[in-house]
Scaffold this active site. Structure first.
Site, PDB file in Angstrom:
ATOM      1  CG  ASN A  10      -1.806   1.131   1.377  1.00  0.00           C
ATOM      2  OD1 ASN A  10      -1.753   2.058   0.579  1.00  0.00           O
ATOM      3  ND2 ASN A  10      -2.647   1.108   2.392  1.00  0.00           N
ATOM      4  NE  ARG A  86      -5.998   1.802   0.108  1.00  0.00           N
ATOM      5  CZ  ARG A  86      -5.983   2.966   0.724  1.00  0.00           C
ATOM      6  NH1 ARG A  86      -4.847   3.475   1.137  1.00  0.00           N
ATOM      7  NH2 ARG A  86      -7.090   3.620   0.927  1.00  0.00           N
ATOM      8  CG  HIS A 175     -12.242   4.161   3.583  1.00  0.00           C
ATOM      9  ND1 HIS A 175     -12.841   5.239   4.196  1.00  0.00           N
ATOM     10  CD2 HIS A 175     -10.915   4.331   3.710  1.00  0.00           C
ATOM     11  CE1 HIS A 175     -11.896   6.047   4.676  1.00  0.00           C
ATOM     12  NE2 HIS A 175     -10.722   5.509   4.387  1.00  0.00           N
ATOM     13  CG  LEU A 204     -15.809   5.871  12.379  1.00  0.00           C
ATOM     14  CD1 LEU A 204     -16.477   6.047  13.733  1.00  0.00           C
ATOM     15  CD2 LEU A 204     -16.323   6.915  11.388  1.00  0.00           C
ATOM     16  CG  ASN A 206      -5.599  10.435   9.897  1.00  0.00           C
ATOM     17  OD1 ASN A 206      -6.155  11.234  10.656  1.00  0.00           O
ATOM     18  ND2 ASN A 206      -4.516  10.730   9.212  1.00  0.00           N
ATOM     19  NE  ARG A 236      -8.647  12.719   4.010  1.00  0.00           N
ATOM     20  CZ  ARG A 236      -8.710  11.444   3.666  1.00  0.00           C
ATOM     21  NH1 ARG A 236      -9.563  11.052   2.749  1.00  0.00           N
ATOM     22  NH2 ARG A 236      -7.907  10.552   4.205  1.00  0.00           N
ATOM     23  CG  ASP A 278      -3.967  10.542  17.440  1.00  0.00           C
ATOM     24  OD1 ASP A 278      -3.277   9.781  16.757  1.00  0.00           O
ATOM     25  OD2 ASP A 278      -4.586  10.182  18.467  1.00  0.00           O
ATOM     26  CG  MET A 279     -10.962  10.212  18.449  1.00  0.00           C
ATOM     27  SD  MET A 279     -11.814  11.807  18.438  1.00  0.00           S
ATOM     28  CE  MET A 279     -12.902  11.622  17.040  1.00  0.00           C
ATOM     29  N   GLY A 326      -9.423   2.695  13.266  1.00  0.00           N
ATOM     30  CA  GLY A 326      -8.762   3.003  14.546  1.00  0.00           C
ATOM     31  C   GLY A 326      -9.696   3.639  15.567  1.00  0.00           C
ATOM     32  CB  ILE A 327     -11.968   6.569  15.453  1.00  0.00           C
ATOM     33  CG1 ILE A 327     -10.787   7.536  15.283  1.00  0.00           C
ATOM     34  CG2 ILE A 327     -13.050   7.184  16.322  1.00  0.00           C
ATOM     35  CD1 ILE A 327     -11.126   8.823  14.531  1.00  0.00           C
ATOM     36  N   GLY A 328     -13.219   3.730  15.262  1.00  0.00           N
ATOM     37  CA  GLY A 328     -14.388   2.854  15.413  1.00  0.00           C
ATOM     38  C   GLY A 328     -14.104   1.630  16.280  1.00  0.00           C
ATOM     39  CD  GLU A 329     -10.601  -1.958  14.138  1.00  0.00           C
ATOM     40  OE1 GLU A 329      -9.634  -2.446  14.742  1.00  0.00           O
ATOM     41  OE2 GLU A 329     -10.651  -1.876  12.891  1.00  0.00           O
ATOM     42  CD  GLU A 380      -8.331  -0.810   4.814  1.00  0.00           C
ATOM     43  OE1 GLU A 380      -8.564  -0.161   3.797  1.00  0.00           O
ATOM     44  OE2 GLU A 380      -7.896  -0.300   5.861  1.00  0.00           O
TER      45      GLU A 380
HETATM   46  P1  AMP Z   1      -6.432   4.411  11.510  1.00  0.00           P
HETATM   47  O1  AMP Z   1      -6.266   5.421  10.402  1.00  0.00           O
HETATM   48  O2  AMP Z   1      -7.499   3.387  11.212  1.00  0.00           O
HETATM   49  O3  AMP Z   1      -5.151   3.805  11.980  1.00  0.00           O
HETATM   50  O4  AMP Z   1      -7.012   5.221  12.774  1.00  0.00           O
HETATM   51  C1  AMP Z   1      -6.291   6.283  13.356  1.00  0.00           C
HETATM   52  C2  AMP Z   1      -7.201   6.990  14.344  1.00  0.00           C
HETATM   53  O5  AMP Z   1      -7.629   6.058  15.360  1.00  0.00           O
HETATM   54  C3  AMP Z   1      -6.502   8.134  15.079  1.00  0.00           C
HETATM   55  O6  AMP Z   1      -7.363   9.257  15.155  1.00  0.00           O
HETATM   56  C4  AMP Z   1      -6.289   7.543  16.455  1.00  0.00           C
HETATM   57  O7  AMP Z   1      -6.239   8.533  17.470  1.00  0.00           O
HETATM   58  C5  AMP Z   1      -7.529   6.696  16.610  1.00  0.00           C
HETATM   59  N1  AMP Z   1      -7.380   5.775  17.732  1.00  0.00           N
HETATM   60  C6  AMP Z   1      -6.566   4.700  17.834  1.00  0.00           C
HETATM   61  N2  AMP Z   1      -6.673   4.163  19.080  1.00  0.00           N
HETATM   62  C7  AMP Z   1      -7.561   4.917  19.775  1.00  0.00           C
HETATM   63  C8  AMP Z   1      -8.098   4.890  21.103  1.00  0.00           C
HETATM   64  N3  AMP Z   1      -7.720   3.968  21.974  1.00  0.00           N
HETATM   65  N4  AMP Z   1      -8.994   5.833  21.439  1.00  0.00           N
HETATM   66  C9  AMP Z   1      -9.387   6.772  20.569  1.00  0.00           C
HETATM   67  N5  AMP Z   1      -8.924   6.865  19.316  1.00  0.00           N
HETATM   68  C10 AMP Z   1      -8.029   5.947  18.912  1.00  0.00           C
END
Ligand code: AMP
Length: 395
Positions: A10, A86, A175, A204, A206, A236, A278-279, A326-329, A380
């Site tokens: 990727n 990808r 996605h 959910l 980045n 975004r 970053d959430m 990352g956020i959803g999980e 993925e």
């Molecule tokens: P991804 O692009 O799927 O890797 O997701 C990245 C996003 O997931 C970022 O905003 C991270 O802050 C968020 N993230 C990962 N772990 C957590 C967590 N434990 N609590 C809240 N947000 C998270």
């Protein structure tokens, strides 16, 4: 080692994510990330047998970076059977994963203007890998392909027809690999046949998008012509009034380039909070009283809820809502706040189950007697490897 090995690549503008996937093993043999490609700090880190490894290759470009990484992959694999790439944008021409023939590569080139941050680096990765492994099958797995089943009333914009017929301006969605994987996994977890199931999927990370999936097919999604439309994301903006761009240009003299940077790199969670994309950082800051971080979270959740409600128009019924990315999980707070906005859907979380589903643990998080909500960790790389092997087998 039994079972076929697929290297999944990727390529981003300055990064290459890669994984060596064996069809018979749950764990990846190697999983790594090359970053800051093209700069003096270019480096790669990867995980192999639980061990972390690191290599620097100052100023390497995509081709040189892959050339340095691949001998390690080859050694760990013993044998490589195929490479799955990808690819973000395949336009209307690509409906499913396919061999990266010169014709398909040319389609990726033609669609580069619609995904300028993604297709050109993807092409660099393809070119470099094909040069290094000309004898292996190279398969492209496209983010847009899963959404090719959207009906015309979902994918067309209400703008003059010739923009669609002559310039391909329509909604494509992205996605797709994740939405496909997660909707199938969700059906499996819920014990429902894929071809008789109806889901709202919220990916959910980045980047963020949500999709209505009916009987295993995408019927509508939040991203459009480009991955900027729809939900609020890390950097975004998601949906804004289309006149915003004209207003910024006419009234304040912003150039097209400037508006693009503003909406794709400086907006979203970062833009509202002024702190981070970053959430995790925003949740921590908000708990410590940072009001801008709290507002960014509120906007994110409300807009997500509003989009999910809108997407429900594409479903004949709702079998469940699936959270991934990352956020959803991981972000229990975001899942809760989002569902709190969707009162007429009668969602209710089981708080303990919601807290338990983090860090790769999936499962049901809804309370008994309320609509199903599942956390489904996406994968993925596995999906790309599976689709790659399916293409190889079909030939
Ligand atoms: P991804 O692009 O799927 O890797 O997701 C990245 C996003 O997931 C970022 O905003 C991270 O802050 C968020 N993230 C990962 N772990 C957590 C967590 N434990 N609590 C809240 N947000 C998270």
């Amino acid at each position: 080692m039994s079972g076929r090995n697929v290297l999944v690549i990727n390529s981003g503008s300055s990064s290459i994510k890669f994984a060596l996937v064996n069809e018979d093993q749950d764990e990846f043999i190697i999983e790594g990330l090359a970053e800051r490609i093209g700069s003096p700090e270019a480096e790669v880190t990867w995980k192999q047998n639980g061990e972390k490894k690191h290599l620097s290759f100052p100023n390497a470009d995509h081709s040189e970076a892959l050339a340095q990484i691949l001998p390690y992959v080859q050694e760990a694999a013993g044998h490589l059977d195929a490479i799955g790439h990808r690819v973000v944008h395949g336009g209307s021409q690509v409906h499913k994963a396919c061999h990266l023939t010169p014709e398909v590569v040319s389609i990726i080139e033609q669609n580069a203007s619609l995904a300028p941050l993604h297709n050109p680096p993807g092409l660099m990765g393809i070119e470099a890998a094909q040069k290094l492994y000309p004898e292996l099958p190279h398969v492209g797995v496209f983010d847009t392909a899963f959404h090719q089943t959207m009906p015309d009333y979902a994918y067309r914009y209400a703008i003059p027809e010739e923009l669609y017929t002559e310039h391909g301006i329509r909604r494509y969605g992205f996605h797709g690999t994740s939405h496909l994987y997660v909707s199938r996994k969700g059906a499996e977890m819920a014990g429902k046949p894929v071809n008789d199931s109806c889901w709202l999927v919220a990916h959910l990370g980045n980047g963020c998008s949500a999709t209505a999936v009916v009987n295993g097919e995408s019927r509508d999604t939040t991203m459009g012509l480009t991955p900027l439309e729809g939900l609020v994301m890390g950097t975004r903006s998601g949906d804004v009034d289309p006149s915003l761009q004209i207003h910024l240009h006419r009234t304040f003299g912003y150039s097209a380039q400037c508006v693009e940077t503003l909406l794709t790199k400086k907006s979203g969670l970062l833009g509202v909070s002024g702190l981070s994309n970053d959430m995790r950082t925003l949740i921590e800051a908000s708990e410590q009283g940072n009001e801008k971080a709290a507002l960014a979270i509120e906007i994110f959740c409300y807009r997500l809820a509003k989009s999910l409600a809108a997407l429900s128009c594409a479903l004949p019924r709702l079998d469940g809502l699936l959270f991934t990315g990352g956020i959803g999980e991981n972000a229990t707070l975001i899942r809760k706040k989002t569902l709190d906005h969707m009162r007429i859907f009668n969602f209710k979380l089981d708080d303990a189950a919601n807290q338990a589903c983090t860090r790769g643990t999936g499962g049901t998080i809804s309370a008994e007697g309320h609509p199903l909500v599942l956390v489904v960790p996406t994968n993925e790389e596995r999906q790309i490897a599976n689709e790659t092997l399916a293409v190889v087998d079909a030939n």
